[in-house]
Design a protein around this motif. Structure first.
Motif, short mmCIF file in Angstrom:
data_model
loop_
_atom_site.label_atom_id
_atom_site.label_comp_id
_atom_site.label_asym_id
_atom_site.label_seq_id
_atom_site.Cartn_x
_atom_site.Cartn_y
_atom_site.Cartn_z
N GLN A 198 53.91 30.52 127.66
CA GLN A 198 54.35 29.06 127.47
C GLN A 198 53.27 28.29 128.98
OE1 GLN A 198 58.42 29.12 127.82
NE2 GLN A 198 58.76 29.14 125.64
N ALA A 199 53.50 29.26 129.98
CA ALA A 199 52.59 28.64 131.11
C ALA A 199 51.16 28.53 130.82
CB ALA A 199 52.94 29.50 132.47
N ASP A 200 50.74 29.49 129.97
CA ASP A 200 49.37 29.65 129.70
C ASP A 200 49.01 28.52 128.72
OD1 ASP A 200 49.12 31.96 131.30
OD2 ASP A 200 49.40 33.24 129.57
N VAL A 201 49.76 28.02 128.08
CA VAL A 201 49.54 26.83 127.07
C VAL A 201 49.40 25.69 128.00
CG1 VAL A 201 50.31 25.63 125.25
CG2 VAL A 201 50.45 27.92 124.98
N ALA A 202 50.58 25.53 128.76
CA ALA A 202 50.30 24.55 129.77
C ALA A 202 49.09 24.02 130.50
CB ALA A 202 51.60 24.43 130.66
N GLY A 203 48.76 25.17 131.32
CA GLY A 203 47.58 25.27 131.84
C GLY A 203 46.34 25.10 131.02
N ALA A 204 46.23 25.79 129.90
CA ALA A 204 45.18 25.62 129.00
C ALA A 204 45.08 24.03 128.68
CB ALA A 204 45.20 26.55 127.93
N TRP A 205 46.05 23.69 128.21
CA TRP A 205 46.03 22.03 127.77
C TRP A 205 45.69 21.01 128.87
CZ3 TRP A 205 46.48 19.96 123.10
CH2 TRP A 205 46.74 18.45 122.93
N ALA A 206 46.13 21.43 129.99
CA ALA A 206 45.66 20.70 131.33
C ALA A 206 44.14 20.65 131.40
CB ALA A 206 46.34 20.96 132.70
N SER A 207 43.55 22.12 131.28
CA SER A 207 42.15 22.15 131.42
C SER A 207 41.43 21.50 130.34
CB SER A 207 42.00 23.72 131.37
OG SER A 207 42.50 24.35 132.42
N TYR A 208 42.03 21.44 129.27
CA TYR A 208 41.41 20.63 127.94
C TYR A 208 41.28 19.33 128.24
CZ TYR A 208 41.52 18.17 123.58
OH TYR A 208 40.94 17.18 122.63
N ILE A 209 42.47 18.98 128.64
CA ILE A 209 42.39 16.92 129.03
C ILE A 209 41.12 16.67 130.09
CG2 ILE A 209 43.86 15.32 129.91
CD1 ILE A 209 44.46 16.27 127.09
N GLN A 210 41.33 17.58 131.18
CA GLN A 210 40.15 17.45 132.34
C GLN A 210 38.87 17.70 131.54
OE1 GLN A 210 40.58 20.34 135.52
NE2 GLN A 210 39.11 19.02 136.81
N ALA A 211 38.60 18.69 130.78
CA ALA A 211 37.28 18.94 130.21
C ALA A 211 37.10 17.44 129.51
CB ALA A 211 37.30 20.09 129.41
N ARG A 212 37.86 17.12 128.54
CA ARG A 212 37.51 15.94 128.04
C ARG A 212 37.20 14.82 128.67
NH1 ARG A 212 42.22 14.00 123.98
NH2 ARG A 212 43.20 12.97 125.75
N GLN A 213 37.82 14.61 129.50
CA GLN A 213 37.60 13.39 130.46
C GLN A 213 36.29 13.53 131.29
OE1 GLN A 213 40.96 13.18 133.16
NE2 GLN A 213 42.26 12.36 131.42
N LEU A 214 35.95 14.89 131.62
CA LEU A 214 34.56 15.11 132.27
C LEU A 214 33.60 14.98 131.20
CD1 LEU A 214 32.96 16.10 134.83
CD2 LEU A 214 33.50 18.34 133.92
N LEU A 215 33.78 15.47 129.97
CA LEU A 215 32.69 15.44 128.99
C LEU A 215 32.56 13.88 128.79
CD1 LEU A 215 30.86 16.71 127.02
CD2 LEU A 215 32.84 16.53 125.40
N THR A 216 33.46 13.10 128.77
CA THR A 216 33.14 11.45 128.19
C THR A 216 32.41 10.78 129.55
OG1 THR A 216 35.39 11.47 127.01
CG2 THR A 216 34.36 9.26 127.99
#
Length: 489
Positions: free
Chosen positions: A399-417
């Motif tokens: 569950q902690a891995d999913v939370a961390g991976a989701w945060a990384s995804y949101i950050q990567a999406r913002q950085l990509l934009t």
């Protein structure tokens, strides 16, 4: 006025050549993705991978994943663990084997008070003086069934561990492959720059020979190429390292250096790429679809292979506890024997003989075993509690891995934009403005090269943002255990 125009045309032609090799010099119009995904700059259709200065066999991510299933050594070792666990089921589903024994009397002697002492010895026949025994252990308390259940639980644990190993190795492969594609894209940028700068330098050499410009302009231009050459070398080394890592995951040899000839033998980049086993092919500009909702991923972690393996290990620990408790029922050992003896009944030299035979049956049971049994039960119970705690910890970690991976995804999406929709466009506009000012005589060639250097850095940053987005999606799939999140490249 002619000299700056000619130089400007040379630089423009060089940039056009670079643009033909990789579609990141002139940014495409900004497009907005659906609400579930990021807003990114759509790559142009002509964004083909640059041609390397060395011929290599190509490898796509799909092909690499197929090879991993067959050749990954860590996965092969995990499968052997399943084979070993299944073999233990055959051992567990077998009662203690009976034992047979034979005892032979090989000699004898006789004494007589009448002759005052020892009167000789004689040998005995194996068929006339021997004892055969048969010993059988009778298990009580259902130990055989409990042993078999424990072995079967261990098989299920090993199978889940294979799936978890596959999950981890696929993730490592994707990470290495995406890193290779990022280095490949940066290498394409650097190669396009080298071709563009070579074209410009060739024009400057001709102008120096014709007396149109002083030689100092050519020297300043050549000195300004050093950062571009460093970027090229770094990209080539990064690409070689990433390809070697992919080869290691696939169990391939990454040390076989190719023999170079012709222009490739004099090209530093070709020399660096000589031991690269294959050319990683894929589109880092791929616009990935939005992943499932975070709530769905959080619910799916219970099916992640390592969590399943931990739960099955807890079930195996429970079976081991039942087996330890079955030791309270003491096993019986039944022994049967048959003997025959034939010895002469007078002096060793006599002829009288006497034959005797017997059959016996015995039963034995161990005594004073309560402390050993209760100690084994206590140990198995403690191990069962430990396995349950580890299963809960595995679920919490997932569950902690999913939370961390989701945060990384949101950050990567913002950085990509931010990178592809804003920074890349601004760098392009800055370069175009500097080039226009150079044509008007307000800027120097070095100013144009500096603007190009800034644009290149932004292009590399855009490649990094795209790669980071792909890594984030691969990490989200690895953390949740849900397939299909990582995009097909």
């Amino acid at each position: 006025m002619i000299r700056p125009i000619l130089i400007a045309l040379a630089v423009t032609a060089a940039i056009a050549d670079a643009h033909a090799q990789t579609a990141v010099i002139t940014p495409a119009p900004v497009t907005t993705a659906p609400a579930a995904g990021p807003a990114v700059a759509a790559p142009e259709a002509s964004a083909a991978q640059a041609q390397l200065p060395i011929s290599l066999p190509s490898l796509t991510l799909a092909e690499a994943e197929a090879l991993l299933l067959e050749r990954n050594l860590v996965l092969v070792a995990a499968r052997r663990g399943v084979d070993a666990a299944r073999a233990q089921v055959l051992v567990a589903d077998t009662s203690p084997p009976p034992t047979i024994g034979y005892q032979q009397q090989v000699g004898g002697w006789s004494e007589s008070a009448r002759f005052r002492g020892y009167n000789g010895a004689r040998g005995t026949s194996p068929l006339s003086n021997g004892t055969a025994t048969l010993t059988v252990t009778i298990e009580r308390g259902g130990k055989r069934e409990l042993r078999t259940r424990l072995a079967q639980e261990n098989v299920s644990v090993a199978e889940a561990q294979v799936l978890d190993t596959l999950r981890g190795q696929i993730f490592q492969l994707r990470q290495a492959f995406i890193g290779g594609l990022e280095a490949r894209a940066n290498l394409g940028v650097a190669l396009a720059n080298r071709r563009a700068l070579d074209n410009t330098e060739g024009l400057l050499r001709r102008q120096v020979q014709e007396g149109q410009i002083p030689e100092s302009d050519l020297l300043r231009f050549q000195a300004s190429r050093l950062p571009f050459e460093q970027d090229l070398a770094n990209a080539a080394q990064a690409y070689a390292a990433a390809a070697a890592q992919v080869a290691a995951i696939l169990g391939s040899n990454a040390t076989a250096i190719r023999t170079l000839s012709g222009a490739a033998a004099r090209d530093p980049v070709a020399i660096v790429l000589a031991p690269v086993p294959f050319d990683l092919r894929g589109r880092i500009e791929t616009v990935p679809p939005a992943p499932p909702a975070r709530e769905q991923l959080a619910e799916a972690v219970a099916g992640r292979p390592d969590v399943v393996a931990a739960l099955r290990n807890a079930a195996a620990a429970e079976a081991n506890t039942r087996l330890a408790e079955a030791a309270r029922s003491r096993d019986l050992t039944v022994t049967g024997s048959a003997s025959r003896s034939e010895l002469s009944q007078d002096l060793p030299g006599g002829s009288r003989s006497f034959a005797a035979g017997s059959v016996s049956l015995g039963v034995s049971i161990p005594l004073f075993t309560s402390r050993l049994v209760e100690g084994g039960v206590a140990s198995a119970t403690a191990q069962q509690g430990q396995a349950r705690a580890l299963a809960q910890a595995a679920l919490a970690q997932a569950q902690a891995d999913v939370a961390g991976a989701w945060a990384s995804y949101i950050q990567a999406r913002q950085l990509l934009t931010l990178t592809t929709a804003q920074a890349l466009r601004r760098a392009e506009e800055a370069y175009q403005s500097t080039e226009a000012a150079y044509r008007a005589g307000g800027r120097t060639l070095l100013d144009v090269l500096d603007a190009l250097r800034t644009l290149n850095a932004t292009r590399v940053a855009a490649n990094g943002a795209r790669a980071q987005m792909l890594r984030a999606l691969a990490g989200l799939e690895q953390a949740s255990g849900v397939g299909g999140i990582s995009p097909r490249l």
